[in-house]
Write a protein that holds these residues in place. Structure first.
Motif, mmCIF file in Angstrom:
data_model
loop_
_atom_site.group_PDB
_atom_site.id
_atom_site.type_symbol
_atom_site.label_atom_id
_atom_site.label_comp_id
_atom_site.label_asym_id
_atom_site.label_seq_id
_atom_site.Cartn_x
_atom_site.Cartn_y
_atom_site.Cartn_z
ATOM 1 N N GLU A 161 0.861 -1.203 0.000
ATOM 2 C CA GLU A 161 0.000 0.000 0.000
ATOM 3 C C GLU A 161 0.890 1.242 0.000
ATOM 4 O OE1 GLU A 161 -2.986 0.057 3.088
ATOM 5 O OE2 GLU A 161 -3.249 -2.109 2.935
ATOM 6 N N ALA A 162 1.938 1.202 0.829
ATOM 7 C CA ALA A 162 2.869 2.341 0.879
ATOM 8 C C ALA A 162 3.557 2.517 -0.475
ATOM 9 C CB ALA A 162 3.906 2.129 1.988
ATOM 10 N N CYS A 163 3.881 1.407 -1.124
ATOM 11 C CA CYS A 163 4.533 1.485 -2.442
ATOM 12 C C CYS A 163 3.637 2.200 -3.444
ATOM 13 C CB CYS A 163 4.834 0.079 -2.968
ATOM 14 S SG CYS A 163 6.316 -0.611 -2.270
ATOM 15 N N MET A 164 2.371 1.818 -3.473
ATOM 16 C CA MET A 164 1.444 2.474 -4.420
ATOM 17 C C MET A 164 1.343 3.959 -4.120
ATOM 18 S SD MET A 164 -1.747 -0.066 -5.203
ATOM 19 C CE MET A 164 -2.067 -0.653 -3.552
ATOM 20 N N LYS A 168 2.326 7.294 -6.352
ATOM 21 C CA LYS A 168 1.296 8.302 -6.666
ATOM 22 C C LYS A 168 1.774 9.697 -6.271
ATOM 23 C CE LYS A 168 -2.963 10.050 -4.674
ATOM 24 N NZ LYS A 168 -3.769 10.665 -5.697
ATOM 25 N N PHE A 169 2.381 9.789 -5.084
ATOM 26 C CA PHE A 169 2.798 11.116 -4.589
ATOM 27 C C PHE A 169 4.209 11.496 -5.046
ATOM 28 C CE2 PHE A 169 -0.536 9.975 -1.436
ATOM 29 C CZ PHE A 169 -1.397 11.031 -1.705
ATOM 30 N N GLY A 206 5.809 1.276 -9.755
ATOM 31 C CA GLY A 206 6.206 2.645 -10.109
ATOM 32 C C GLY A 206 7.478 3.114 -9.438
ATOM 33 N N TRP A 207 8.261 2.160 -8.903
ATOM 34 C CA TRP A 207 9.495 2.525 -8.199
ATOM 35 C C TRP A 207 10.710 2.411 -9.120
ATOM 36 C CZ3 TRP A 207 10.499 2.458 -2.451
ATOM 37 C CH2 TRP A 207 9.329 2.793 -1.745
#
Ligand SMILES: Cc1ncc(C[n+]2csc(CCOP(=O)(O)OP(=O)(O)O)c2C)c(N)n1
Ligand SMILES: [Mg+2]
Length: 277
Positions: A161-164, A168-169, A206-207
């Protein structure tokens, strides 16, 4: 800038001392986590002695870089590195895991100077680290947050969840270093929770991903320099290949040494291997 050979030799020497002292401390305490502490030694040393901008004279400086040890059970190595850096006396290591001391079994911001987040419950660190990174950005500082993940840690859904959210941010001031020894509490990751192609997984979230040898101080510092030189809007993960129990042959790769009291014979063997007396 890459580490000079002299500096690398100096830091490797520090790591040797840290490993020996952590084994001493854990033997004296007769409790605690040897495997994960030995695994994360170079990662913490690269951060505190080369890359993270922190000041032991002002541990709460608002624009400092943050270091979050998501795998909080490796606290003994964090404490030893913080002590060497000057956050508290090295002597205090003797108080590890005793009642009413500052060096509790897991890192605590309330108790210990230099600790940026209280950790222990796996899976919680990266979300908090992301919050810190976003807060720092709002404060308009260029401070970064380094979050140290473990295999058991990334099993937790909250990490993803933190990865997503981090993608996003566009939290490119968040740099995760994954202490990837592929062993957890109960066994190998391959048996407990097969992790597959972690590089592809983080990239799909997205990393920006990099890989290096997590016991090579030069490689760790180069990887951190590379991402910090050109942030590109993506959060970063450095997949650092490590060995659980690194430096003590009979602990290496063994989940049985995840969290176990060290007996006298094993203590003597370990100290001999680490170059002690
Ligand atoms: C939510 C949660 N579940 C279980 C535990 C118990 N626990 C402590 S460490 C650990 C395994 C950690 O493995 P890893 O992240 O790979 O750490 P390392 O190999 O670096 O020691 C577990 C299951 C915990 N601390 N938190
Ligand atoms: Mg592990």
């Amino acid at each position: 800038m890459s580490l000079t050979p002299e500096r690398k030799t100096y830091l490797d020497g520090l790591c040797k001392k840290f490993r020996r002292d952590v084994i001493d401390t854990l033997y004296a305490a007769q409790t605690g986590h040897p495997g994960g502490s030995l695994s994360v030694c170079e990662i913490l040393t690269a951060l505190y002695f080369e890359k993270a901008r922190v000041d032991p004279a002002d541990p709460n400086k608002p624009d400092r870089d943050r270091v979050v040890l998501c795998k909080g059970h490796a606290a003994p190595m964090l404490y030893r590195v913080l002590a060497e850096k000057g956050f508290f006396p090295v002597e205090e290591m003797k108080t590890l895991r005793r009642l009413n001391t500052r060096l509790q079994g897991h890192p605590s911001t309330k108790h210990t100077p230099g600790v940026d987040l209280s950790t222990g419950p796996l899976g919680a660190g990266l979300s908090a680290a992301l919050g810190m990174a976003l807060g720092l950005r709002l404060s308009k500082t260029d401070a970064r947050v380094y979050a140290i993940l473990g295999d058991g840690d990334v099993n937790e859904g909250t990490v993803w969840e933190a990865c997503m959210s981090a993608a996003k941010f566009k939290a490119d001031n968040l740099i995760a270093i994954y202490d990837r020894n592929e062993v957890q509490l109960d066994g190998k990751s391959a048996d407990i929770m097969p992790q597959g192609d972690m590089n592809a997984k983080f990239a799909a979230f997205g990393w920006r991903t990099l890989s290096c040898d997590g016991h090579d101080l030069g490689a760790l510092c180069d990887a951190i320099d590379l991402v910090n030189a050109q942030p590109d809007g993506r959060p970063v993960v450095i997949l650092a290949a490590t060995v659980k129990g690194k430096g003590v042959s009979f602990m290496e790769g063994q989940n049985t040494w995840h969290g176990k009291a060290i007996g006298e014979a094993d203590y003597k063997r370990a100290v001999a291997e680490l170059g002690g007396n």
